[in-house]
Scaffold this active site. Sequence first.
Site, PDB file in Angstrom:
ATOM      1  N   HIS A 133       6.061   1.433   2.978  1.00 19.31           N
ATOM      2  CA  HIS A 133       6.429   1.180   1.584  1.00 19.31           C
ATOM      3  C   HIS A 133       5.753   2.203   0.687  1.00 19.31           C
ATOM      4  O   HIS A 133       4.635   2.645   0.946  1.00 19.31           O
ATOM      5  CB  HIS A 133       6.124  -0.262   1.141  1.00 19.31           C
ATOM      6  CG  HIS A 133       4.687  -0.660   1.102  1.00 19.31           C
ATOM      7  ND1 HIS A 133       3.854  -0.377   0.026  1.00 19.31           N
ATOM      8  CD2 HIS A 133       3.901  -1.330   1.983  1.00 19.31           C
ATOM      9  CE1 HIS A 133       2.642  -0.865   0.250  1.00 19.31           C
ATOM     10  NE2 HIS A 133       2.643  -1.451   1.439  1.00 19.31           N
ATOM     11  N   ASP A 148      -2.749   2.415   1.739  1.00 17.72           N
ATOM     12  CA  ASP A 148      -1.791   1.305   1.730  1.00 17.72           C
ATOM     13  C   ASP A 148      -0.781   1.579   0.605  1.00 17.72           C
ATOM     14  O   ASP A 148      -1.060   1.285  -0.546  1.00 17.72           O
ATOM     15  CB  ASP A 148      -2.535  -0.010   1.500  1.00 17.72           C
ATOM     16  CG  ASP A 148      -1.639  -1.226   1.543  1.00 17.72           C
ATOM     17  OD1 ASP A 148      -0.441  -1.075   1.857  1.00 17.72           O
ATOM     18  OD2 ASP A 148      -2.124  -2.333   1.232  1.00 17.72           O
ATOM     19  N   GLU A 182       6.565  -3.472  -2.480  1.00 13.79           N
ATOM     20  CA  GLU A 182       5.953  -4.366  -1.493  1.00 13.79           C
ATOM     21  C   GLU A 182       4.776  -5.118  -2.094  1.00 13.79           C
ATOM     22  O   GLU A 182       4.612  -6.323  -1.877  1.00 13.79           O
ATOM     23  CB  GLU A 182       5.503  -3.558  -0.271  1.00 13.79           C
ATOM     24  CG  GLU A 182       5.095  -4.412   0.934  1.00 13.79           C
ATOM     25  CD  GLU A 182       3.605  -4.737   1.004  1.00 13.79           C
ATOM     26  OE1 GLU A 182       3.194  -5.453   1.940  1.00 13.79           O
ATOM     27  OE2 GLU A 182       2.850  -4.309   0.115  1.00 13.79           O
ATOM     28  N   GLU A 183       3.930  -4.416  -2.842  1.00 17.05           N
ATOM     29  CA  GLU A 183       2.702  -5.005  -3.346  1.00 17.05           C
ATOM     30  C   GLU A 183       2.954  -6.088  -4.399  1.00 17.05           C
ATOM     31  O   GLU A 183       2.073  -6.880  -4.695  1.00 17.05           O
ATOM     32  CB  GLU A 183       1.789  -3.927  -3.933  1.00 17.05           C
ATOM     33  CG  GLU A 183       1.325  -2.866  -2.932  1.00 17.05           C
ATOM     34  CD  GLU A 183       0.360  -3.398  -1.889  1.00 17.05           C
ATOM     35  OE1 GLU A 183      -0.001  -4.586  -1.954  1.00 17.05           O
ATOM     36  OE2 GLU A 183      -0.036  -2.628  -1.004  1.00 17.05           O
ATOM     37  N   GLU A 207       2.372  -0.379   8.409  1.00 16.56           N
ATOM     38  CA  GLU A 207       1.506  -0.915   7.357  1.00 16.56           C
ATOM     39  C   GLU A 207       0.047  -0.550   7.590  1.00 16.56           C
ATOM     40  O   GLU A 207      -0.437  -0.564   8.727  1.00 16.56           O
ATOM     41  CB  GLU A 207       1.644  -2.446   7.290  1.00 16.56           C
ATOM     42  CG  GLU A 207       0.852  -3.109   6.182  1.00 16.56           C
ATOM     43  CD  GLU A 207       1.260  -2.640   4.787  1.00 16.56           C
ATOM     44  OE1 GLU A 207       0.652  -1.662   4.305  1.00 16.56           O
ATOM     45  OE2 GLU A 207       2.168  -3.255   4.192  1.00 16.56           O
ATOM     46  N   HIS A 265      -6.935  -1.179  -1.036  1.00 21.46           N
ATOM     47  CA  HIS A 265      -6.751  -1.624  -2.422  1.00 21.46           C
ATOM     48  C   HIS A 265      -7.906  -1.185  -3.313  1.00 21.46           C
ATOM     49  O   HIS A 265      -8.245  -1.859  -4.293  1.00 21.46           O
ATOM     50  CB  HIS A 265      -6.543  -3.141  -2.498  1.00 21.46           C
ATOM     51  CG  HIS A 265      -5.241  -3.598  -1.929  1.00 21.46           C
ATOM     52  ND1 HIS A 265      -4.651  -4.809  -2.252  1.00 21.46           N
ATOM     53  CD2 HIS A 265      -4.380  -3.009  -1.053  1.00 21.46           C
ATOM     54  CE1 HIS A 265      -3.511  -4.940  -1.608  1.00 21.46           C
ATOM     55  NE2 HIS A 265      -3.325  -3.852  -0.855  1.00 21.46           N
TER      56      HIS A 265
END
EC number: 3.4.11.-
Length: 364
Positions: A69, A185, A217-218, A240, A325
């Site tokens: 993503h 990510d 996605e997030e 992922e 993140h």
Amino acid sequence: MTPSEKEIERFRTLTQLPGIAAHEMRVRDYMKTQLSAYSDELVFDGLGSVFAVKRSKKAGAPKVMMSGHMDEVGFVIKQITPKGLLKFFPLGRTWEHVVMAQRVKVYSSLTGQAYPGAVASIPPHLLPEDSARRLLSLDQMLIDIGAESKQEVLDAGLRPGDMIVVDGPFVPLLGGKKLLSKAWDNRFGCALALDVLEAVAGEELDVDLYIGATVQEESGLRGAKTSGYMIEPEVSVVFESSAANDNMGDPEELGQQGKGVLLRYLDRTSITHRGLFMYATGLAERKKIPFQYFMALGGTDSGEIHTARSGCPSITVGVPSRYIHTNSSIMDYRDYVAARDFALAFLRSLDRERYEKEILSYSR
């Protein structure tokens, strides 16, 4: 084992492009250019997910979807204060502990201009002792870009809803095999999709391959839902970047860097189809690809793809990244290589007969 100069450049480019949910335009432009070099057919869903198509010459070939993503965790401007500071709202799961005092870049949707800034913090010298011990919530934090008034911010072309990303340069660490950056990510998944397509571009496969990257996605697996509906895959492999849990030294914790690709059997949004999981682990064992059994509390695009239309066996294949993140996540290149080896072995091994006998038979 360290990445080549070509890989370094791809990793650097992808991780440093800004792109939160619904603001993936710059990442998508790069993906379109790179995918087009190895495929004459690109397809898009209505939200902006992009896939290259490589069709098999075999009649009745199973349709395989492989995807990362494009979006990273970040923020949008929520409000501009009279003093020219920015209130902000998260897009993606963010922990307050890692936000305070970070450097950020704020992007104008009107001009494309990026403005550096910092998440404002009050020095402990100016706080009562009890306040200094408490963590601020995100809605109590502000971003300072150096403006002195609301009008100055508006004159710079910034508006509510504009994108904010953390500033995390790409840096190879000691020894060269571990790579520090923002946005692993999931620019890991974008890089892997490009590498896999490049590797099989000149081969004849026994599957119809749709490979690329989704959006949003997030913020709730939105692009996975729309692209899964569009493609109607028979089997899905989601790339992922997952949370490593190895830096305290416990070898029993899930997600050990340098120990191989993560094959996920369970998370909050999906339970991996048993036939597909057995096929994947058996394949990794036969090909001597280092892999790790993995489960997680979060979710991935598999959560939407596996329920697309009448259902699709889907597995999440990943690498364990430390400190995801944040502006300082770390990926181990050895795990990236294992993930690439697995994805290629999967594509080269699958055909209609194996799909029906070894995967789909678990659903019959």
